[in-house]
Design an enzyme around this catalytic site. Structure first.
Site, PDB file in Angstrom:
ATOM      1  N   ARG A   1      57.259   1.762  19.528  1.00 46.83           N
ATOM      2  CA  ARG A   1      58.277   2.043  18.497  1.00 46.83           C
ATOM      3  C   ARG A   1      58.852   0.736  17.944  1.00 46.83           C
ATOM      4  O   ARG A   1      59.046   0.584  16.739  1.00 46.83           O
ATOM      5  CB  ARG A   1      59.411   2.898  19.069  1.00 46.83           C
ATOM      6  CG  ARG A   1      59.008   4.343  19.227  1.00 46.83           C
ATOM      7  CD  ARG A   1      59.960   5.090  20.090  1.00 46.83           C
ATOM      8  NE  ARG A   1      59.888   4.616  21.478  1.00 46.83           N
ATOM      9  CZ  ARG A   1      60.322   5.284  22.524  1.00 46.83           C
ATOM     10  NH1 ARG A   1      60.889   6.456  22.349  1.00 46.83           N
ATOM     11  NH2 ARG A   1      60.208   4.810  23.740  1.00 46.83           N
TER      12      ARG A   1
ATOM     13  N   ASP B   1      43.071  10.503  40.164  1.00 46.12           N
ATOM     14  CA  ASP B   1      42.955  10.110  38.752  1.00 46.12           C
ATOM     15  C   ASP B   1      41.502   9.832  38.365  1.00 46.12           C
ATOM     16  O   ASP B   1      41.138   9.885  37.194  1.00 46.12           O
ATOM     17  CB  ASP B   1      43.743   8.819  38.512  1.00 46.12           C
ATOM     18  CG  ASP B   1      45.100   9.107  37.922  1.00 46.12           C
ATOM     19  OD1 ASP B   1      45.620  10.205  38.176  1.00 46.12           O
ATOM     20  OD2 ASP B   1      45.634   8.229  37.211  1.00 46.12           O
TER      21      ASP B   1
ATOM     22  N   GLY C   1      50.601   9.542  21.491  1.00 49.53           N
ATOM     23  CA  GLY C   1      49.780  10.585  20.861  1.00 49.53           C
ATOM     24  C   GLY C   1      50.552  11.856  20.547  1.00 49.53           C
ATOM     25  O   GLY C   1      50.279  12.531  19.548  1.00 49.53           O
ATOM     26  N   GLU C   2      51.554  12.175  21.388  1.00 50.28           N
ATOM     27  CA  GLU C   2      52.316  13.404  21.163  1.00 50.28           C
ATOM     28  C   GLU C   2      53.441  13.224  20.143  1.00 50.28           C
ATOM     29  O   GLU C   2      53.841  14.180  19.485  1.00 50.28           O
ATOM     30  CB  GLU C   2      52.960  13.861  22.492  1.00 50.28           C
ATOM     31  CG  GLU C   2      51.962  14.362  23.501  1.00 50.28           C
ATOM     32  CD  GLU C   2      52.558  14.462  24.907  1.00 50.28           C
ATOM     33  OE1 GLU C   2      53.776  14.622  25.061  1.00 50.28           O
ATOM     34  OE2 GLU C   2      51.759  14.358  25.866  1.00 50.28           O
TER      35      GLU C   2
ATOM     36  N   GLU D   1      50.412  16.548  33.563  1.00 46.80           N
ATOM     37  CA  GLU D   1      49.672  16.202  34.781  1.00 46.80           C
ATOM     38  C   GLU D   1      50.258  16.901  36.008  1.00 46.80           C
ATOM     39  O   GLU D   1      49.522  17.286  36.908  1.00 46.80           O
ATOM     40  CB  GLU D   1      49.699  14.680  34.974  1.00 46.80           C
ATOM     41  CG  GLU D   1      48.816  13.961  33.969  1.00 46.80           C
ATOM     42  CD  GLU D   1      49.182  12.501  33.794  1.00 46.80           C
ATOM     43  OE1 GLU D   1      50.332  12.210  33.424  1.00 46.80           O
ATOM     44  OE2 GLU D   1      48.317  11.644  34.028  1.00 46.80           O
TER      45      GLU D   1
ATOM     46  N   ASN E   1      51.940   4.207  27.540  1.00 43.24           N
ATOM     47  CA  ASN E   1      52.051   2.797  27.897  1.00 43.24           C
ATOM     48  C   ASN E   1      50.701   2.327  28.443  1.00 43.24           C
ATOM     49  O   ASN E   1      50.194   1.264  28.114  1.00 43.24           O
ATOM     50  CB  ASN E   1      53.156   2.651  28.936  1.00 43.24           C
ATOM     51  CG  ASN E   1      53.825   1.315  28.834  1.00 43.24           C
ATOM     52  OD1 ASN E   1      53.548   0.524  27.934  1.00 43.24           O
ATOM     53  ND2 ASN E   1      54.690   1.039  29.780  1.00 43.24           N
ATOM     54  N   GLY E   2      50.121   3.157  29.314  1.00 42.85           N
ATOM     55  CA  GLY E   2      48.713   2.997  29.696  1.00 42.85           C
ATOM     56  C   GLY E   2      47.929   3.975  28.821  1.00 42.85           C
ATOM     57  O   GLY E   2      48.380   5.098  28.630  1.00 42.85           O
TER      58      GLY E   2
ATOM     59  N   LEU F   1      47.328   8.441  24.933  1.00 43.03           N
ATOM     60  CA  LEU F   1      47.907   7.206  24.406  1.00 43.03           C
ATOM     61  C   LEU F   1      49.358   7.080  24.842  1.00 43.03           C
ATOM     62  O   LEU F   1      50.266   7.692  24.247  1.00 43.03           O
ATOM     63  CB  LEU F   1      47.805   7.195  22.872  1.00 43.03           C
ATOM     64  CG  LEU F   1      46.417   7.492  22.277  1.00 43.03           C
ATOM     65  CD1 LEU F   1      46.480   7.517  20.754  1.00 43.03           C
ATOM     66  CD2 LEU F   1      45.394   6.464  22.750  1.00 43.03           C
TER      67      LEU F   1
ATOM     68  N   ASP G   1      56.859  -1.623  23.798  1.00 46.25           N
ATOM     69  CA  ASP G   1      57.225  -0.319  23.250  1.00 46.25           C
ATOM     70  C   ASP G   1      56.699  -0.218  21.820  1.00 46.25           C
ATOM     71  O   ASP G   1      57.124  -0.976  20.940  1.00 46.25           O
ATOM     72  CB  ASP G   1      58.749  -0.154  23.287  1.00 46.25           C
ATOM     73  CG  ASP G   1      59.162   1.283  22.981  1.00 46.25           C
ATOM     74  OD1 ASP G   1      58.554   1.907  22.085  1.00 46.25           O
ATOM     75  OD2 ASP G   1      60.081   1.771  23.647  1.00 46.25           O
TER      76      ASP G   1
END
Ligand code: ADP
Length: 343
Positions: free
Chosen positions: A218, A82, A267-268, A319, A145-146, A143, A216
């Site tokens: 949302r 990473d 982001g998606e 990834e 959770n991490g 963008l 979350d």
């Protein structure tokens, strides 16, 4: 690993085990290794050494390597780090303003994470822009959770928001991101928290969770829509920090930015968040196209207006694919990898 292999044999292909040419492992911390490596006693030693800096990630990564080596015996094992993509950062970006000894003796510096994702996003952005990676400057926003942002010049990372650990930078689901380091001392002195308790507080109880009660985004968006002040605060802090980093990284790239990429869970999937981040940046040449933004959910798309100086892109990260591709490259090019493995 055995359970996974049995499942694949039963449900996908009975001959799967024989078809595997290499196993690629996502390893969080690789110290100053800048490329994926074939796992040998020396590269394993580096991963063990880096476990001090990634105690939650590298030890289970090593267990995964051990298990995979046992299950897929004789198959080359490759580690993809990473941290690797960020190794091109200049020293003025990766050093902390601490006594130099701490860097030399303890390897304390900024490393950055999510490198596999940022690398993949830059490569995909080049395809979407129809230019070679070496010709474009991109700001990638992973963008989830991490979360992290990277500034990439000609395919090479010049800065990224995470540091020695994945705690630095943006406000995240449960991590605090940037703050005055004196806050840590104050928490320990005034609240009597131990180092371990402070670590848990900053990594697991902070960020959106600590501010709003939910990690979350949302739920935070829903809360803000209902007029809950803390949810609104969380939303404002999250989007403001991403915007601030885009501004800072525009400066890091001397104002020459070809594209800003949005990726990962948030982001998606969230046109709403992308709008909150991007709309105020129109004076920096980033003009959002509202309809295109609304359409790009869970799939790639150009979401900037046709005349926008900087292109705004949505790119789903992958990834796993990137790890597989990098693994294959190591195995094909690796002198110590067997010919059979490269077939
Ligand atoms: P991780 O870092 O765990 O891989 P992901 O990339 O899967 O995280 O992203 C998870 C985050 O994405 C969660 O905070 C979730 O709230 C957020 N998310 C997913 N879909 C949406 C959406 N439609 N709107 C806003 N946030 C979303």
């Amino acid at each position: 690993m055995k359970g996974i292999l049995d499942f694949i044999k039963e449900n996908v292909s009975a001959t799967f085990a024989r078809e595997v040419v290499a196993v690629g492992h996502r390893i969080v911390h690789g110290l100053d290794l800048s490329q994926p490596v074939l796992l040998t006693p020396s590269s394993l030693a580096t991963i063990k050494q880096a476990a001090v800096l990634a105690p939650l990630h590298n030890p289970p990564g090593l267990q995964g390597i051990e298990a995979a080596t046992e299950v897929f015996s004789g198959v080359p094992q490759v580690a993809v780090f990473d941290t690797a993509f960020h190794q091109t950062m200049p020293s003025y970006a990766y050093m902390y303003g601490l006594p130099y000894d701490l860097y030399e003796k303890q390897k304390i510096r900024r490393y950055g994470f999510h490198g596999t994702s940022h690398k993949y996003l830059v490569e995909q952005a080049a395809v979407m822009l129809g230019k070679p990676v070496s010709d474009i400057n991109v700001i990638t926003c992973h963008l989830g959770n991490g979360s992290s942002v990277a500034a990439v010049r000609g395919g090479k990372c010049v800065d990224t928001s995470m540091g020695l650990t994945p705690l630095e930078g943006l406000l995240m689901g449960t991590r605090c991101g940037d703050m005055d380091p004196a806050v840590v001392l104050h928490i320990q002195n005034q609240c009597g928290l131990s180092a371990k308790e402070t670590d848990t507080l900053l990594n697991k109880k902070s960020g959106l969770l600590g501010l709003t009660g939910s990690n979350d985004l949302r739920t935070v968006i829903e809360g803000a829509a209902k007029g809950e002040p803390r949810s609104q605060l969380g939303l404002d802090m999250f989007t403001y920090r991403v915007r601030k980093y885009i501004g800072a990284y525009t400066a890091a790239l001397d104002g020459k930015v070809d594209a800003v990429v949005f990726s990962a869970g948030i982001g998606e999937n969230s046109p709403f968040i992308r709008k909150l981040i991007a709309e105020p940046l129109h004076t920096m040449g980033m003009q959002l196209d509202a309809a295109a933004n609304d359409k790009a959910v869970g799939r790639a798309g150009v979401i900037s207006a046709p005349g926008s100086r900087v292109r705004l892109l949505v790119i789903p990260t992958d990834e796993e694919l990137s790890i597989a591709e990098q693994t294959l490259q190591v195995v094909k090019g690796g002198a110590s990898a067997s010919g059979a493995a490269a077939a």
